[in-house]
Design a protein around this motif. Structure first.
Motif, PDB file in Angstrom:
ATOM      1  N   LEU A 108      -2.411  -9.794  13.738  1.00  0.00           N
ATOM      2  CA  LEU A 108      -1.590  -8.759  14.366  1.00  0.00           C
ATOM      3  C   LEU A 108      -1.965  -7.344  13.913  1.00  0.00           C
ATOM      4  CD1 LEU A 108       1.983 -10.354  14.186  1.00  0.00           C
ATOM      5  CD2 LEU A 108       0.450 -10.245  16.162  1.00  0.00           C
ATOM      6  N   GLY A 109      -2.435  -7.223  12.673  1.00  0.00           N
ATOM      7  CA  GLY A 109      -2.704  -5.887  12.140  1.00  0.00           C
ATOM      8  C   GLY A 109      -1.430  -5.156  11.746  1.00  0.00           C
ATOM      9  N   PRO A 114      10.560  -0.724  12.629  1.00  0.00           N
ATOM     10  CA  PRO A 114      11.097   0.535  13.169  1.00  0.00           C
ATOM     11  C   PRO A 114      11.145   1.644  12.118  1.00  0.00           C
ATOM     12  CG  PRO A 114      12.445  -1.328  13.847  1.00  0.00           C
ATOM     13  CD  PRO A 114      11.472  -1.850  12.840  1.00  0.00           C
ATOM     14  N   ILE A 115      11.451   1.272  10.855  1.00  0.00           N
ATOM     15  CA  ILE A 115      11.596   2.285   9.815  1.00  0.00           C
ATOM     16  C   ILE A 115      10.276   2.995   9.531  1.00  0.00           C
ATOM     17  CG2 ILE A 115      11.121   0.980   7.696  1.00  0.00           C
ATOM     18  CD1 ILE A 115      13.780   2.093   6.617  1.00  0.00           C
ATOM     19  N   ASN A 116       9.142   2.278   9.774  1.00  0.00           N
ATOM     20  CA  ASN A 116       7.828   2.891   9.610  1.00  0.00           C
ATOM     21  C   ASN A 116       7.231   3.326  10.947  1.00  0.00           C
ATOM     22  OD1 ASN A 116       7.634   2.551   6.739  1.00  0.00           O
ATOM     23  ND2 ASN A 116       7.287   0.373   7.091  1.00  0.00           N
ATOM     24  N   GLY A 117       8.052   3.306  11.994  1.00  0.00           N
ATOM     25  CA  GLY A 117       7.580   3.752  13.305  1.00  0.00           C
ATOM     26  C   GLY A 117       6.595   2.805  13.968  1.00  0.00           C
ATOM     27  N   ILE A 118       6.613   1.527  13.586  1.00  0.00           N
ATOM     28  CA  ILE A 118       5.689   0.558  14.182  1.00  0.00           C
ATOM     29  C   ILE A 118       6.443  -0.323  15.174  1.00  0.00           C
ATOM     30  CG2 ILE A 118       4.070  -1.337  13.727  1.00  0.00           C
ATOM     31  CD1 ILE A 118       3.739  -0.139  10.899  1.00  0.00           C
ATOM     32  N   GLY A 119       6.165  -0.155  16.451  1.00  0.00           N
ATOM     33  CA  GLY A 119       6.792  -0.944  17.501  1.00  0.00           C
ATOM     34  C   GLY A 119       5.886  -2.075  17.959  1.00  0.00           C
ATOM     35  N   PRO A 120       6.372  -2.912  18.881  1.00  0.00           N
ATOM     36  CA  PRO A 120       5.593  -4.062  19.380  1.00  0.00           C
ATOM     37  C   PRO A 120       4.242  -3.650  19.961  1.00  0.00           C
ATOM     38  CG  PRO A 120       7.868  -4.156  20.156  1.00  0.00           C
ATOM     39  CD  PRO A 120       7.708  -2.828  19.499  1.00  0.00           C
ATOM     40  N   LEU A 148      12.519  -9.607   6.339  1.00  0.00           N
ATOM     41  CA  LEU A 148      13.193  -9.078   7.521  1.00  0.00           C
ATOM     42  C   LEU A 148      12.198  -8.723   8.629  1.00  0.00           C
ATOM     43  CD1 LEU A 148      16.022  -8.263   8.554  1.00  0.00           C
ATOM     44  CD2 LEU A 148      15.512  -5.926   7.794  1.00  0.00           C
ATOM     45  N   GLU A 149      11.153  -7.980   8.282  1.00  0.00           N
ATOM     46  CA  GLU A 149      10.206  -7.518   9.291  1.00  0.00           C
ATOM     47  C   GLU A 149       9.370  -8.671   9.852  1.00  0.00           C
ATOM     48  OE1 GLU A 149       8.211  -4.465   7.121  1.00  0.00           O
ATOM     49  OE2 GLU A 149       9.727  -2.964   7.609  1.00  0.00           O
ATOM     50  N   GLY A 150       8.931  -9.560   8.945  1.00  0.00           N
ATOM     51  CA  GLY A 150       8.140 -10.708   9.400  1.00  0.00           C
ATOM     52  C   GLY A 150       8.950 -11.614  10.319  1.00  0.00           C
ATOM     53  N   LEU A 155      10.319 -13.594  15.815  1.00  0.00           N
ATOM     54  CA  LEU A 155      11.274 -13.827  16.918  1.00  0.00           C
ATOM     55  C   LEU A 155      10.820 -13.116  18.194  1.00  0.00           C
ATOM     56  CD1 LEU A 155      14.882 -13.612  15.440  1.00  0.00           C
ATOM     57  CD2 LEU A 155      13.876 -15.483  16.781  1.00  0.00           C
ATOM     58  N   TYR A 156      10.364 -11.874  18.046  1.00  0.00           N
ATOM     59  CA  TYR A 156       9.908 -11.100  19.205  1.00  0.00           C
ATOM     60  C   TYR A 156       8.716 -11.801  19.878  1.00  0.00           C
ATOM     61  CZ  TYR A 156       8.152  -7.274  22.055  1.00  0.00           C
ATOM     62  OH  TYR A 156       7.718  -6.516  23.115  1.00  0.00           O
TER      63      TYR A 156
END
Lengths: 201, 201
Positions: A108-109, A114-120, A148-150, A155-156
């Protein structure tokens, strides 16, 4: 008041921009390289140029490679019907070191944060969906870090893959007690996970 | 088993050779620079080249400089009769930040450390002895870190300077309780030092 030469401050700034390298360590490294270790500075500079000129992402899975296609994707002996999704190439290398997994990967890289500004759209999810649409993929294993992020990234991706290929088998790596773990010190969530996933003995 | 491209392993090796940068962090940095941050890789490489080509040691005191003589030594307003001996240029910069000291420096570029194979001839001691012999130096302040290696280096330098110039005043920075220090947690030696050096109140 005397200060350091501009060249050293520039180098300190560049090192400070690296992950997990603070300003104090950066300044120490910059001074070390500029007076005690110019040979190492030269080696670093040449290695950086070599990486800039030769390394790119694999056109298929996003793994680092010095060709168009990475060594896993171009290997005829790998099972191309199973994709293990990982956050970055270091995770891939650690999984490879077990010599157990014979499928291929999707790197995925990063993870959605969201807190680091990284969206899908900032990580390689679209190319994964395209792979399961275009290729004869049977199973996608989600191998993201259990935080949490992983978890929310997993899920997404699950939603996206189910929409694209309702028949696809989607799994995730088991959560539980790590080898060498000590029940006394494990987090409550780890114990709950290991209870839920318990198996007959 | 898949592995990382040679270019990334070379870069990892180079980063691992830096002080206080371990192999895991090095690999993470190498991957980060090779796929996510090629701009930063370019900036690092250029800063390194700039340091390699422009930075050297001051001909007088050993401080880092992009000229022949560093900004402290070429400053006419500094008192050239007092030399403060420090381990490296970062110590010098931190002392400069207090704006208190108006003398000049001598940067050793390390301390004597038999365990790391660093002897008296590997650091700039000879040039310090030559300075006190050739110039009208009144005082040398030893500003080395108060640990085994710093203390033994200071003792060695004291012997050399006394032999060269028996009339020279040699001092060292005071040891004691640092501002914000907590008596409850200070080392025994710090308390002993602060008792020995106590002053009338």
């Amino acid at each position: 008041m005397a200060s350091l030469p501009k060249e050293i401050n520039d180098l300190t700034d560049a090192f400070s921009s690296l992950p997990n390298v603070g300003p104090k360590l950066s300044a120490r490294i910059a001074i070390y390289l500029s007076v005690s270790a110019k040979d190492l500075a030269k080696k670093l500079s040449e290695s950086l140029e070599s990486v800039i000129n030769n390394i790119s992402k694999c056109n298929i899975c996003g793994n680092v490679t010095n060709k168009d296609i990475c060594s896993v994707c171009e290997d005829d002996k790998r099972d191309k019907s199973i994709i293990l999704v990982v956050e970055d190439s270091l995770d891939l290398i650690n999984i490879e070191s077990t010599r157990e997994y014979r499928g291929v990967y999707h790197v995925l890289g990063g993870v959605i944060s969201p807190i680091n500004g990284i969206g899908p759209d900032d990580i390689n999810i679209t190319s994964l969906v395209k792979r399961v649409e275009d290729e004869a993929i049977k199973e996608v294993i989600l191998g993201l870090n259990p935080n949490l992020e992983g978890d929310s990234t997993a899920l997404y991706i699950k939603d996206q893959l189910e929409t694209a290929r309702p028949d696809l088998q989607i799994t995730r790596l088991a959560k539980g007690i790590p080898v060498g773990g000590d029940l006394e010190y494990l987090s409550g969530q780890t114990i709950i996970d290991s209870m839920k996933s318990r198996i007959n003995f």
